[in-house]
Design a protein around this motif. Sequence first.
Motif, PDB file in Angstrom:
ATOM      1  N   ASN A  42      21.065  15.870   8.284  1.00 40.51           N
ATOM      2  CA  ASN A  42      20.711  14.667   7.536  1.00 40.51           C
ATOM      3  C   ASN A  42      19.230  14.570   7.218  1.00 40.51           C
ATOM      4  O   ASN A  42      18.865  14.058   6.168  1.00 40.51           O
ATOM      5  CB  ASN A  42      21.176  13.420   8.288  1.00 40.51           C
ATOM      6  CG  ASN A  42      22.681  13.313   8.304  1.00 40.51           C
ATOM      7  OD1 ASN A  42      23.356  13.778   7.392  1.00 40.51           O
ATOM      8  ND2 ASN A  42      23.219  12.711   9.348  1.00 40.51           N
ATOM      9  N   ILE A  43      18.366  15.031   8.111  1.00 39.74           N
ATOM     10  CA  ILE A  43      16.928  14.934   7.858  1.00 39.74           C
ATOM     11  C   ILE A  43      16.563  15.768   6.630  1.00 39.74           C
ATOM     12  O   ILE A  43      15.887  15.291   5.719  1.00 39.74           O
ATOM     13  CB  ILE A  43      16.108  15.380   9.088  1.00 39.74           C
ATOM     14  CG1 ILE A  43      16.323  14.400  10.240  1.00 39.74           C
ATOM     15  CG2 ILE A  43      14.627  15.490   8.744  1.00 39.74           C
ATOM     16  CD1 ILE A  43      15.726  14.831  11.558  1.00 39.74           C
ATOM     17  N   ILE A  44      17.038  16.993   6.591  1.00 39.79           N
ATOM     18  CA  ILE A  44      16.750  17.870   5.456  1.00 39.79           C
ATOM     19  C   ILE A  44      17.385  17.291   4.192  1.00 39.79           C
ATOM     20  O   ILE A  44      16.739  17.218   3.139  1.00 39.79           O
ATOM     21  CB  ILE A  44      17.239  19.308   5.731  1.00 39.79           C
ATOM     22  CG1 ILE A  44      16.422  19.918   6.883  1.00 39.79           C
ATOM     23  CG2 ILE A  44      17.139  20.171   4.482  1.00 39.79           C
ATOM     24  CD1 ILE A  44      16.947  21.248   7.373  1.00 39.79           C
ATOM     25  N   GLY A  45      18.624  16.856   4.280  1.00 37.40           N
ATOM     26  CA  GLY A  45      19.302  16.264   3.130  1.00 37.40           C
ATOM     27  C   GLY A  45      18.610  15.013   2.632  1.00 37.40           C
ATOM     28  O   GLY A  45      18.465  14.803   1.424  1.00 37.40           O
ATOM     29  N   THR A  46      18.156  14.183   3.557  1.00 43.42           N
ATOM     30  CA  THR A  46      17.460  12.953   3.174  1.00 43.42           C
ATOM     31  C   THR A  46      16.142  13.261   2.485  1.00 43.42           C
ATOM     32  O   THR A  46      15.794  12.614   1.490  1.00 43.42           O
ATOM     33  CB  THR A  46      17.238  12.056   4.413  1.00 43.42           C
ATOM     34  OG1 THR A  46      18.519  11.694   4.939  1.00 43.42           O
ATOM     35  CG2 THR A  46      16.454  10.806   4.065  1.00 43.42           C
ATOM     36  N   LEU A  47      15.399  14.245   2.983  1.00 43.41           N
ATOM     37  CA  LEU A  47      14.144  14.627   2.323  1.00 43.41           C
ATOM     38  C   LEU A  47      14.418  15.128   0.905  1.00 43.41           C
ATOM     39  O   LEU A  47      13.697  14.775  -0.037  1.00 43.41           O
ATOM     40  CB  LEU A  47      13.398  15.684   3.138  1.00 43.41           C
ATOM     41  CG  LEU A  47      12.717  15.176   4.395  1.00 43.41           C
ATOM     42  CD1 LEU A  47      12.262  16.335   5.278  1.00 43.41           C
ATOM     43  CD2 LEU A  47      11.535  14.282   4.033  1.00 43.41           C
ATOM     44  N   MET A  48      15.443  15.940   0.763  1.00 43.02           N
ATOM     45  CA  MET A  48      15.795  16.432  -0.574  1.00 43.02           C
ATOM     46  C   MET A  48      16.205  15.274  -1.481  1.00 43.02           C
ATOM     47  O   MET A  48      15.870  15.256  -2.665  1.00 43.02           O
ATOM     48  CB  MET A  48      16.911  17.470  -0.483  1.00 43.02           C
ATOM     49  CG  MET A  48      16.462  18.784   0.091  1.00 43.02           C
ATOM     50  SD  MET A  48      17.858  19.938   0.141  1.00 43.02           S
ATOM     51  CE  MET A  48      17.085  21.350   0.919  1.00 43.02           C
ATOM     52  N   GLU A  49      16.910  14.313  -0.914  1.00 41.39           N
ATOM     53  CA  GLU A  49      17.329  13.141  -1.679  1.00 41.39           C
ATOM     54  C   GLU A  49      16.110  12.324  -2.130  1.00 41.39           C
ATOM     55  O   GLU A  49      16.057  11.849  -3.272  1.00 41.39           O
ATOM     56  CB  GLU A  49      18.260  12.293  -0.819  1.00 41.39           C
ATOM     57  CG  GLU A  49      19.046  11.260  -1.563  1.00 41.39           C
ATOM     58  CD  GLU A  49      20.137  10.677  -0.669  1.00 41.39           C
ATOM     59  OE1 GLU A  49      21.259  10.544  -1.166  1.00 41.39           O
ATOM     60  OE2 GLU A  49      19.864  10.367   0.517  1.00 41.39           O
ATOM     61  N   GLN A  50      15.126  12.199  -1.249  1.00 42.93           N
ATOM     62  CA  GLN A  50      13.907  11.481  -1.608  1.00 42.93           C
ATOM     63  C   GLN A  50      13.158  12.214  -2.724  1.00 42.93           C
ATOM     64  O   GLN A  50      12.642  11.588  -3.652  1.00 42.93           O
ATOM     65  CB  GLN A  50      13.015  11.294  -0.373  1.00 42.93           C
ATOM     66  CG  GLN A  50      13.607  10.307   0.606  1.00 42.93           C
ATOM     67  CD  GLN A  50      12.896  10.293   1.943  1.00 42.93           C
ATOM     68  OE1 GLN A  50      12.511  11.328   2.478  1.00 42.93           O
ATOM     69  NE2 GLN A  50      12.732   9.103   2.502  1.00 42.93           N
ATOM     70  N   ILE A  51      13.116  13.531  -2.642  1.00 42.81           N
ATOM     71  CA  ILE A  51      12.487  14.334  -3.693  1.00 42.81           C
ATOM     72  C   ILE A  51      13.253  14.136  -4.997  1.00 42.81           C
ATOM     73  O   ILE A  51      12.647  13.931  -6.063  1.00 42.81           O
ATOM     74  CB  ILE A  51      12.429  15.823  -3.293  1.00 42.81           C
ATOM     75  CG1 ILE A  51      11.469  16.011  -2.111  1.00 42.81           C
ATOM     76  CG2 ILE A  51      12.020  16.696  -4.482  1.00 42.81           C
ATOM     77  CD1 ILE A  51      11.596  17.356  -1.406  1.00 42.81           C
ATOM     78  N   GLN A  52      14.572  14.189  -4.921  1.00 43.24           N
ATOM     79  CA  GLN A  52      15.421  13.991  -6.105  1.00 43.24           C
ATOM     80  C   GLN A  52      15.126  12.641  -6.750  1.00 43.24           C
ATOM     81  O   GLN A  52      14.987  12.543  -7.974  1.00 43.24           O
ATOM     82  CB  GLN A  52      16.892  14.106  -5.709  1.00 43.24           C
ATOM     83  CG  GLN A  52      17.878  13.861  -6.812  1.00 43.24           C
ATOM     84  CD  GLN A  52      17.912  14.959  -7.848  1.00 43.24           C
ATOM     85  OE1 GLN A  52      17.404  16.051  -7.641  1.00 43.24           O
ATOM     86  NE2 GLN A  52      18.497  14.664  -8.987  1.00 43.24           N
ATOM     87  N   ASN A  53      15.028  11.590  -5.948  1.00 41.40           N
ATOM     88  CA  ASN A  53      14.745  10.249  -6.481  1.00 41.40           C
ATOM     89  C   ASN A  53      13.376  10.198  -7.148  1.00 41.40           C
ATOM     90  O   ASN A  53      13.222   9.598  -8.216  1.00 41.40           O
ATOM     91  CB  ASN A  53      14.848   9.200  -5.377  1.00 41.40           C
ATOM     92  CG  ASN A  53      16.268   9.022  -4.885  1.00 41.40           C
ATOM     93  OD1 ASN A  53      17.235   9.355  -5.567  1.00 41.40           O
ATOM     94  ND2 ASN A  53      16.402   8.507  -3.668  1.00 41.40           N
ATOM     95  N   GLU A  54      12.390  10.802  -6.519  1.00 38.82           N
ATOM     96  CA  GLU A  54      11.043  10.844  -7.113  1.00 38.82           C
ATOM     97  C   GLU A  54      11.036  11.644  -8.410  1.00 38.82           C
ATOM     98  O   GLU A  54      10.341  11.291  -9.363  1.00 38.82           O
ATOM     99  CB  GLU A  54      10.027  11.423  -6.124  1.00 38.82           C
ATOM    100  CG  GLU A  54       9.668  10.512  -4.980  1.00 38.82           C
ATOM    101  CD  GLU A  54       8.909   9.259  -5.397  1.00 38.82           C
ATOM    102  OE1 GLU A  54       8.132   9.293  -6.371  1.00 38.82           O
ATOM    103  OE2 GLU A  54       9.111   8.216  -4.735  1.00 38.82           O
ATOM    104  N   GLU A  55      11.800  12.721  -8.439  1.00 40.49           N
ATOM    105  CA  GLU A  55      11.891  13.537  -9.661  1.00 40.49           C
ATOM    106  C   GLU A  55      12.537  12.732 -10.791  1.00 40.49           C
ATOM    107  O   GLU A  55      12.122  12.847 -11.944  1.00 40.49           O
ATOM    108  CB  GLU A  55      12.676  14.828  -9.411  1.00 40.49           C
ATOM    109  CG  GLU A  55      11.937  15.847  -8.574  1.00 40.49           C
ATOM    110  CD  GLU A  55      10.803  16.559  -9.297  1.00 40.49           C
ATOM    111  OE1 GLU A  55      10.551  16.302 -10.492  1.00 40.49           O
ATOM    112  OE2 GLU A  55      10.148  17.392  -8.642  1.00 40.49           O
ATOM    113  N   GLN A  56      13.540  11.935 -10.471  1.00 40.48           N
ATOM    114  CA  GLN A  56      14.178  11.094 -11.484  1.00 40.48           C
ATOM    115  C   GLN A  56      13.171  10.102 -12.055  1.00 40.48           C
ATOM    116  O   GLN A  56      13.073   9.927 -13.272  1.00 40.48           O
ATOM    117  CB  GLN A  56      15.380  10.354 -10.886  1.00 40.48           C
ATOM    118  CG  GLN A  56      16.081   9.432 -11.869  1.00 40.48           C
ATOM    119  CD  GLN A  56      16.706  10.160 -13.045  1.00 40.48           C
ATOM    120  OE1 GLN A  56      17.246  11.232 -12.893  1.00 40.48           O
ATOM    121  NE2 GLN A  56      16.608   9.576 -14.218  1.00 40.48           N
TER     122      GLN A  56
END
Length: 157
Positions: free
Chosen positions: A78-92
């Motif tokens: 979850n930590i790795i997935g959450t970081l990727m999700e945060q990056i994804q949101n910032e990229e959007q």
Amino acid sequence: MASGPSIVEQVKKFQALQEERVLTYKLFEEGFQAYLRGAPHYNFPIYRQLVHEITQTFKNISSDVIDIIESLKNQNKNIIGTLMEQIQNEEQLKLELTAKLQFAEQNTVDHPHEELHKTEVTDLRQRIKSGIQQINEYLEELKFECEDLYTENDCER
């Protein structure tokens, strides 16, 4: 026998997708600058085609990233997935701001004496710069988490 890509393989794929995003932004900016150089007789059909292709590329990257995030969360990473999700949101958000910036930059070219457009361009550039800094911070955290969970050789590109 493995049931799918390893966590390390997924992190490496994510890193490759991030690199593809960077290159896509570069192409987008180059195409936009070429479009602006055509002022006041813009070649909108070519620019519209560029926007379509860039949008499709970003959509494909996002879809792949979302698949990686879901896979990692299903593997209790979850930590790795959450970081990727945060990056994804910032990229959007960055993509949305980039579109607004391009519109503001065209307004500045079309109406060079209107300070409001220049102010908007400055504000949007700062917001994008802040977003990029946030993305880079998340990428550093991701690297740290990867190194924390695996040997350095497993997480290096």
